[in-house]
Design a protein around this motif. Structure first.
Motif, mmCIF file in Angstrom:
data_model
loop_
_atom_site.group_PDB
_atom_site.id
_atom_site.type_symbol
_atom_site.label_atom_id
_atom_site.label_comp_id
_atom_site.label_asym_id
_atom_site.label_seq_id
_atom_site.Cartn_x
_atom_site.Cartn_y
_atom_site.Cartn_z
ATOM 1 N N SER A 163 0.853 -1.192 0.000
ATOM 2 C CA SER A 163 0.000 0.000 0.000
ATOM 3 C C SER A 163 0.886 1.237 0.000
ATOM 4 O O SER A 163 1.826 1.341 0.795
ATOM 5 N N THR A 164 0.615 2.176 -0.900
ATOM 6 C CA THR A 164 1.420 3.389 -1.058
ATOM 7 C C THR A 164 0.956 4.481 -0.108
ATOM 8 O O THR A 164 -0.247 4.699 0.066
ATOM 9 N N TYR A 165 1.907 5.188 0.499
ATOM 10 C CA TYR A 165 1.574 6.258 1.432
ATOM 11 C C TYR A 165 0.829 7.385 0.707
ATOM 12 O O TYR A 165 1.342 7.935 -0.282
ATOM 13 N N PRO A 166 -0.340 7.772 1.183
ATOM 14 C CA PRO A 166 -1.113 8.832 0.509
ATOM 15 C C PRO A 166 -0.373 10.157 0.391
ATOM 16 O O PRO A 166 -0.459 10.835 -0.634
ATOM 17 N N HIS A 167 0.379 10.548 1.413
ATOM 18 C CA HIS A 167 1.069 11.837 1.385
ATOM 19 C C HIS A 167 2.474 11.734 0.793
ATOM 20 O O HIS A 167 3.115 12.769 0.564
ATOM 21 N N GLY A 168 2.953 10.522 0.578
ATOM 22 C CA GLY A 168 4.294 10.342 0.018
ATOM 23 C C GLY A 168 5.369 10.950 0.901
ATOM 24 O O GLY A 168 5.277 10.951 2.130
ATOM 25 N N VAL A 169 6.409 11.475 0.269
ATOM 26 C CA VAL A 169 7.495 12.161 0.965
ATOM 27 C C VAL A 169 7.311 13.657 0.761
ATOM 28 O O VAL A 169 7.242 14.136 -0.373
ATOM 29 N N MET A 170 7.213 14.402 1.849
ATOM 30 C CA MET A 170 7.000 15.847 1.776
ATOM 31 C C MET A 170 8.350 16.560 1.872
ATOM 32 O O MET A 170 8.979 16.556 2.932
ATOM 33 N N THR A 171 8.792 17.142 0.757
ATOM 34 C CA THR A 171 10.108 17.784 0.705
ATOM 35 C C THR A 171 10.036 19.298 0.513
ATOM 36 O O THR A 171 10.943 20.006 0.941
ATOM 37 N N GLU A 172 9.000 19.783 -0.122
ATOM 38 C CA GLU A 172 8.866 21.222 -0.359
ATOM 39 C C GLU A 172 7.751 21.834 0.475
ATOM 40 O O GLU A 172 7.886 22.953 0.974
ATOM 41 N N LEU A 226 8.387 24.117 3.515
ATOM 42 C CA LEU A 226 9.392 23.425 4.311
ATOM 43 C C LEU A 226 10.778 23.991 4.034
ATOM 44 O O LEU A 226 11.079 24.389 2.903
ATOM 45 N N PRO A 227 11.642 24.007 5.037
ATOM 46 C CA PRO A 227 13.024 24.464 4.826
ATOM 47 C C PRO A 227 13.785 23.548 3.888
ATOM 48 O O PRO A 227 13.395 22.403 3.645
ATOM 49 N N GLU A 228 14.892 24.029 3.382
ATOM 50 C CA GLU A 228 15.762 23.250 2.512
ATOM 51 C C GLU A 228 16.265 22.011 3.251
ATOM 52 O O GLU A 228 16.618 22.069 4.429
ATOM 53 N N GLY A 229 16.284 20.882 2.558
ATOM 54 C CA GLY A 229 16.813 19.646 3.122
ATOM 55 C C GLY A 229 15.807 18.799 3.884
ATOM 56 O O GLY A 229 16.156 17.727 4.366
ATOM 57 N N PHE A 230 14.561 19.270 3.992
ATOM 58 C CA PHE A 230 13.560 18.518 4.743
ATOM 59 C C PHE A 230 13.040 17.338 3.926
ATOM 60 O O PHE A 230 12.924 17.402 2.696
ATOM 61 N N ALA A 231 12.734 16.250 4.614
ATOM 62 C CA ALA A 231 12.066 15.089 4.029
ATOM 63 C C ALA A 231 11.186 14.505 5.123
ATOM 64 O O ALA A 231 11.669 13.807 6.021
ATOM 65 N N LEU A 232 9.892 14.817 5.079
ATOM 66 C CA LEU A 232 8.955 14.444 6.134
ATOM 67 C C LEU A 232 7.926 13.451 5.612
ATOM 68 O O LEU A 232 7.671 13.366 4.417
ATOM 69 N N GLN A 233 7.325 12.715 6.550
ATOM 70 C CA GLN A 233 6.188 11.868 6.227
ATOM 71 C C GLN A 233 5.118 12.031 7.294
ATOM 72 O O GLN A 233 5.386 12.472 8.415
ATOM 73 N N HIS A 234 3.887 11.699 6.904
ATOM 74 C CA HIS A 234 2.752 11.804 7.813
ATOM 75 C C HIS A 234 2.533 10.445 8.466
ATOM 76 O O HIS A 234 2.241 9.462 7.780
ATOM 77 N N PRO A 235 2.685 10.334 9.779
ATOM 78 C CA PRO A 235 2.547 9.019 10.432
ATOM 79 C C PRO A 235 1.176 8.391 10.269
ATOM 80 O O PRO A 235 1.043 7.170 10.418
ATOM 81 N N ALA A 236 0.162 9.193 9.950
ATOM 82 C CA ALA A 236 -1.152 8.606 9.679
ATOM 83 C C ALA A 236 -1.089 7.671 8.485
ATOM 84 O O ALA A 236 -1.845 6.687 8.401
ATOM 85 N N ASP A 237 -0.174 7.956 7.557
ATOM 86 C CA ASP A 237 -0.004 7.079 6.397
ATOM 87 C C ASP A 237 0.461 5.694 6.814
ATOM 88 O O ASP A 237 0.033 4.685 6.238
ATOM 89 N N TYR A 238 1.339 5.648 7.798
ATOM 90 C CA TYR A 238 1.853 4.353 8.239
ATOM 91 C C TYR A 238 0.728 3.476 8.789
ATOM 92 O O TYR A 238 0.641 2.285 8.478
ATOM 93 N N VAL A 239 -0.128 4.085 9.598
ATOM 94 C CA VAL A 239 -1.236 3.339 10.197
ATOM 95 C C VAL A 239 -2.235 2.914 9.132
ATOM 96 O O VAL A 239 -2.677 1.748 9.091
ATOM 97 N N GLU A 240 -2.589 3.847 8.270
ATOM 98 C CA GLU A 240 -3.571 3.548 7.219
ATOM 99 C C GLU A 240 -3.090 2.414 6.319
ATOM 100 O O GLU A 240 -3.839 1.480 6.012
ATOM 101 N N LYS A 295 10.490 12.610 10.571
ATOM 102 C CA LYS A 295 11.631 12.945 9.723
ATOM 103 C C LYS A 295 12.126 11.652 9.077
ATOM 104 O O LYS A 295 12.583 10.741 9.763
ATOM 105 N N LEU A 296 12.018 11.600 7.767
ATOM 106 C CA LEU A 296 12.422 10.419 7.022
ATOM 107 C C LEU A 296 13.929 10.234 7.105
ATOM 108 O O LEU A 296 14.670 11.167 7.424
ATOM 109 N N TRP A 297 14.394 9.026 6.791
ATOM 110 C CA TRP A 297 15.829 8.733 6.835
ATOM 111 C C TRP A 297 16.631 9.762 6.044
ATOM 112 O O TRP A 297 17.717 10.149 6.450
ATOM 113 N N LYS A 298 16.117 10.208 4.908
ATOM 114 C CA LYS A 298 16.878 11.118 4.060
ATOM 115 C C LYS A 298 16.600 12.592 4.353
ATOM 116 O O LYS A 298 16.910 13.451 3.541
#
Length: 548
Positions: free
Chosen positions: A32-41, A49-63, A120-123
């Protein structure tokens, strides 16, 4: 009654789950693919978002977790009653702040628009300045843990990301009961326990069995007021790999269509899980998990600090051996980026006309060249350098282009740079007494790009085996789950019975050696100059950031 186990693999873009039997056969799988994906901008609400950010929404993990487990449960309802255990792996280090009940702070109304409250994603590369502070403090204090983390605190690890929150969003830091890796949070969500994985703590949070986390004095030296971070925001109630961190609660069992009380194994990184999933339990084999990035793992009876490697942790993969971790910050995503942004449309159309992927088409063009024939040389740092420089501020480079350069020549140079980067890692291990005889590979890149696998064998001068496991991480997690549920007497027995061996072996071609050795020497020159001696890449990145 035959026993089964469930392995759950949280990747960068999706979650995958596998129901495996006691011989490691995949009975059923789902993704199942995360609805919000990787949020970088932008955050999902439009917040910049500031430069260098790579965030995810934890609700995606549960869903997505609910989606894949319900799908498997619905397809195999009878076998669910015979599930011995559940194993979980996650991209590492992906972390977030949670409250006392374990709920992500971004779920709260007062933090739902705050980027630092999300995962905060690994990257995520926003913590480079904090990593430098922590490295400087460790060097000045001659901290004994530093050599076991490559001699430098890496910005992708846990404490630099926490320090970034402390310095940039103090209200989030203060509100957090704990900062947790997602490989620990998912088991907590399933079981209700606050216990954490020993593997995760050692790999990403500077913990070791002799001294625990670094001292309060060290953290205070890194940043004033930060001294109590480990005591107040972490836990030392740690569980070894292959052991249960807790048991599936009744409410989660009903939600997921599973029996109550199933043991849930201590979580671990996706690459650690892939090691046993690929049928490896011996020394001298380096496993490379090749997806968007590349994570490299091996085990050894002795623990030595290897400069530039991501970490050396006792018990991080197997209970009685040291686990070593290295890697490249880009792999498949580099070639993917190139095909999406730099390939003329007529090549894409020709690939479509032939009924093959653009990668396969470029491979057919690129493999007609001998090593060095393109006249190009590249550095594989398009997402920074993980090993052996541990520097997220570095960037990629291509040298030697002219008006006659073809797109497939650039493609080949980029592929060669990935192989050269892997050779740099292997030679660094060898220089410190960790001998490597073979490279095993698992992941999407390994199965889809035989051209690249043969190139790796030629450049490294060693056999490269592609694992039979379609998803080594998912199967590995199922193995850890089976061990936690005592489906076998030990983790080693579970790994031997369920792990998958090599499906295809690539052997080095002697006639390619001399040319690749020459190219590699030039690559090493560029590596040293742009990675250690010259700051031009950092200057360019700073200038680019100032303009945004």
């Amino acid at each position: 009654m035959e026993k089964y186990s469930i392995g759950i693999d949280f990747g960068t873009a999706e979650v995958r789950a596998m129901l495996a039997d006691g011989r490691g056969n995949c009975v059923r799988q789902a993704s199942s693919t995360y609805p919000h994906g990787v949020m970088t901008e932008y955050l999902h609400d439009g917040t910049r978002l500031p430069e260098g950010f790579a965030l995810q929404h934890p609700a995606d993990y549960v869903e997505c977790l609910c989606a894949v487990l319900r799908e498997i449960s619905a397809g195999e309802p009878d076998k669910m009653q015979a599930v011995a255990g559940i194993g979980i792996d996650f991209t590492q280090c992906t972390m977030m702040p949670v409250d006392a009940q374990g709920e992500p702070l971004c779920f709260q109304e007062n933090f739902c628009h705050e980027p630092y409250a999300y995962a905060k994603l690994w990257k995520h590369h926003g913590a480079e300045a904090q990593a430098e502070k922590m490295t400087l403090a460790a060097r000045e204090r001659k901290e004994k843990f530093l050599p076991f983390y490559g001699g430098k605190i890496y910005a992708e690890s846990m404490f630099p990301k926490i320090l970034e929150t402390y310095e940039k969003a103090l209200e989030v830091y203060r509100a957090a009961d704990q900062f947790t890796e997602l490989a620990d949070w998912i088991p907590r969500w399933l079981t209700g326990t606050k216990r954490r994985s020993l593997s995760i703590a050692g790999c990403a949070a500077l913990w070791n069995p002799e001294t625990g986390y670094p001292s309060e004095e060290y953290f205070e030296a890194a940043a004033k007021g930060f001294g109590k971070v480990a005591k107040e925001k972490m836990t030392e109630d740690l569980v070894p790999v292959g052991e249960p961190v807790g048991y599936l609660t009744a409410d989660k069992a009903r939600l997921l269509g599973l029996p109550e009380g199933i043991p849930v194994a201590a979580g671990l990184g996706d690459c650690q899980a892939a090691f046993v999933g690929s049928g490896i339990s011996q020394e001298h084999i380096l496993l490379s998990v090749m997806g968007t990035s590349s994570c490299d793992m091996l085990v050894h009876e002795k623990g030595v600090g290897v400069p530039g490697m991501y970490g050396v942790s006792f018990g991080s993969i197997l209970p009685d051996k040291y686990g070593y971790e290295a890697g490249q910050a880009t792999m498949g995503d580099l070639l993917g980026w190139f095909t999406k942004t730099c390939v003329p449309g007529e090549y894409t159309e020709e690939a479509r006309r032939r009924g093959i992927s653009i990668f396969d088409y470029l491979n057919t063009l690129a493999e007609e060249y001998e090593p060095g024939e393109t006249g190009l040389l590249a550095l594989d740092w398009w997402s920074g350098n993980r090993s052996v420089l541990l520097d997220t501020d570095l960037s990629g480079m291509i040298l030697g282009m002219n008006m006659d350069t073809k797109c497939w020549e650039i493609y080949r140079a980029l592929a060669e740079s990935l192989a050269f980067g892997k050779r740099m890692i292997v030679e660094q291990f060898e220089a410190f007494g960790i001998h490597i005889e073979k490279l095993y590979v698992t992941g999407g890149v390994a199965n889809k790009n035989p051209f690249l696998m043969q190139m790796f064998s030629d450049v490294l001068g060693m056999p490269v085996g592609v694992s039979e496991a379609e998803n080594g991480s998912c199967l590995g997690s199922a193995i850890y789950g089976m061990a936690a549920g005592k489906g076998y007497e030990s983790l080693e027995q579970a790994a031997k019975a369920m792990g998958r061996g090599v499906e295809k072996m690539y052997l080095p071609r002697e006639e390619k050696k001399a040319a690749y050795d020459t190219l590699y020497r030039e690559y090493s020159t560029l590596y040293q100059y742009f990675g250690r001696e010259n700051k031009v890449m950092k200057t360019l990145k700073a200038l680019a950031g100032r303009g945004k």
